[in-house]
Write an enzyme that holds these catalytic residues in place. Structure first.
Site, PDB file in Angstrom:
ATOM      1  N   HIS A 122       0.815  -1.227   0.000  1.00 24.68           N
ATOM      2  CA  HIS A 122       0.000   0.000   0.000  1.00 24.68           C
ATOM      3  C   HIS A 122       0.845   1.271   0.000  1.00 24.68           C
ATOM      4  O   HIS A 122       0.297   2.371  -0.148  1.00 24.68           O
ATOM      5  CB  HIS A 122      -0.931   0.028   1.208  1.00 24.68           C
ATOM      6  CG  HIS A 122      -1.955  -1.059   1.214  1.00 24.68           C
ATOM      7  ND1 HIS A 122      -2.809  -1.277   0.153  1.00 24.68           N
ATOM      8  CD2 HIS A 122      -2.251  -2.015   2.146  1.00 24.68           C
ATOM      9  CE1 HIS A 122      -3.595  -2.317   0.437  1.00 24.68           C
ATOM     10  NE2 HIS A 122      -3.270  -2.787   1.621  1.00 24.68           N
ATOM     11  N   ASP A 159      -2.874 -10.570  -2.370  1.00 27.12           N
ATOM     12  CA  ASP A 159      -3.457 -10.031  -1.137  1.00 27.12           C
ATOM     13  C   ASP A 159      -4.895  -9.603  -1.428  1.00 27.12           C
ATOM     14  O   ASP A 159      -5.213  -9.175  -2.537  1.00 27.12           O
ATOM     15  CB  ASP A 159      -2.631  -8.829  -0.676  1.00 27.12           C
ATOM     16  CG  ASP A 159      -3.017  -8.330   0.708  1.00 27.12           C
ATOM     17  OD1 ASP A 159      -2.299  -8.645   1.667  1.00 27.12           O
ATOM     18  OD2 ASP A 159      -4.038  -7.612   0.822  1.00 27.12           O
ATOM     19  N   HIS A 161      -6.485  -7.071  -0.463  1.00 23.82           N
ATOM     20  CA  HIS A 161      -6.599  -5.634  -0.697  1.00 23.82           C
ATOM     21  C   HIS A 161      -5.826  -5.263  -1.963  1.00 23.82           C
ATOM     22  O   HIS A 161      -4.810  -5.887  -2.287  1.00 23.82           O
ATOM     23  CB  HIS A 161      -6.031  -4.855   0.491  1.00 23.82           C
ATOM     24  CG  HIS A 161      -6.713  -5.167   1.798  1.00 23.82           C
ATOM     25  ND1 HIS A 161      -6.218  -6.101   2.680  1.00 23.82           N
ATOM     26  CD2 HIS A 161      -7.857  -4.692   2.339  1.00 23.82           C
ATOM     27  CE1 HIS A 161      -7.041  -6.170   3.736  1.00 23.82           C
ATOM     28  NE2 HIS A 161      -8.039  -5.328   3.547  1.00 23.82           N
ATOM     29  N   ASP A 243      -4.856 -12.702   3.351  1.00 15.80           N
ATOM     30  CA  ASP A 243      -6.117 -12.220   3.928  1.00 15.80           C
ATOM     31  C   ASP A 243      -7.331 -12.472   3.034  1.00 15.80           C
ATOM     32  O   ASP A 243      -8.443 -12.072   3.379  1.00 15.80           O
ATOM     33  CB  ASP A 243      -6.013 -10.743   4.329  1.00 15.80           C
ATOM     34  CG  ASP A 243      -5.240  -9.902   3.339  1.00 15.80           C
ATOM     35  OD1 ASP A 243      -4.937 -10.394   2.235  1.00 15.80           O
ATOM     36  OD2 ASP A 243      -4.934  -8.742   3.654  1.00 15.80           O
TER      37      ASP A 243
HETATM   38 ZN   LIG Z   1      -4.346  -7.088   2.712  1.00 13.18          ZN
END
Ligand SMILES: [Zn+2]
Length: 308
Positions: A122, A159, A161, A243
């Site tokens: 991120h 991931d 996200h 995740d």
């Molecule tokens: Zn994540």
């Protein structure tokens, strides 16, 4: 050939406030799960500023250093905190991926897993966010391209996200194919298919909440693997977040541990076909401790299988 496990105890000294999902216990569980496996254990060096300058400006690196608190926490954004040990942890995490690229491209090991935190995908060029300080996966790509002179590298980010930071850092990089799957809608909100990079080299694969293993396998088979084959990377970098697991508390995908095994095995097969099996994988998210331990172990077991 072997699989390297690259980590450093400093990554356990990055402390977050009580109740924060990105916590020390995550890495402890991963390392414990990997303990019985036959791995070449390597101590992560601190990244040099010259390495980080491939992805972040000097002022940003200085700001991160200066944000180190003497005690307690510095809060950088809504959910990103620094403790006294966080700066060293971030430099070890970045150093781990640089070392991993050096070892894999130098032929010392077949592939490598960086068990590190803070995670990286991120972190944008000048913005730390979402538990991330430095863009580890993008750094691995840039190091392979600029230092080792590779002409094409691929980053695969599974991931749950969106890897907005990796996308930001590689947006203009024609030599890097980025394939990223993510639950949508979900924080940080980006990752639509029309976000495809300055050279059409970014592939965003949004997955609806509830997406299970069968749909994930179909999506990767249809959208990711043909792009990898067409691009012919000389190295595959994996942003390995766990995740998307059905037990994860931060998201709503329904992948099982066996799905992470399948995806890793497919990527290993592609790496074998395209780039002499060369893979550098780095830990991103995963917030249910047992699921994280099981899925990261399954992931590394496939790397080991591919290396023997
Ligand atoms: Zn994540």
């Amino acid at each position: 050939m072997t699989t390297a496990l690259i980590t450093h105890a400093d990554c356990l000294n990055h402390v977050t406030p009580t109740g924060h999902p990105e916590r020390v216990a995550r890495l402890e569980h991963v390392l414990h799960a990997l303990e019985p496996l036959d791995l070449r254990r390597v101590t992560a060096p601190l990244a040099a500023d010259d390495d980080l300058l491939r992805i972040h400006p000097a002022g940003y690196i200085a700001d991160i250093r200066d944000a180190r608190p003497e005690e307690g926490f510095t809060q950088i954004d809504g959910d990103t905190f620094l403790s006294p040990g966080s700066v060293d942890a971030a430099f070890r995490a970045a150093g781990a991926v640089v070392r991993a690229v050096d070892m894999v491209l130098g032929g010392e090991v077949q592939n490598a897993f960086c068990a590190i935190r803070p995670p990286g995908h991120h972190a944008e060029r000048e913005t730390a966010m979402g538990f991330c300080l430095f863009g580890n996966a993008a750094l691995a790509a840039k190091h392979a391209l600029d230092h080792h002179g590779l002409r094409r590298v691929a980053v695969v980010d599974f991931d749950v996200h969106h890897g907005n930071g990796t996308q930001d850092l590689l947006w203009d990089e024609a030599r890097a194919l980025l394939i990223t799957s993510q639950q949508m809608p979900l924080w940080p909100g980006s990752g639509r298919p029309d976000e495809d990079g300055a050279h059409g080299q970014i592939v965003n694969i949004p997955l609806a909440p509830g997406t299970g293993g069968a749909e994930m396998r179909a999506a990767y088979t249809a959208q990711a693997f043909p792009r990898l084959r067409a691009f012919k990377p000389e190295l595959i970098i994996i942003s390995a977040g766990f995740d998307a697991h059905q037990d994860d508390p931060l998201a709503n995908l329904n992948w099982s541990t066996a799905d992470f095994t399948w995806l890793t095995a497919e990527l290993c097969t592609l790496a074998q076909e395209l780039c002499q099996g060369r893979i550098v994988s780095t830990l991103e998210g995963g917030y249910d401790l047992n699921a994280l331990a099981a899925a990261s172990r399954a992931h590394v077991q496939e790397l080991i299988k591919a290396a023997t």
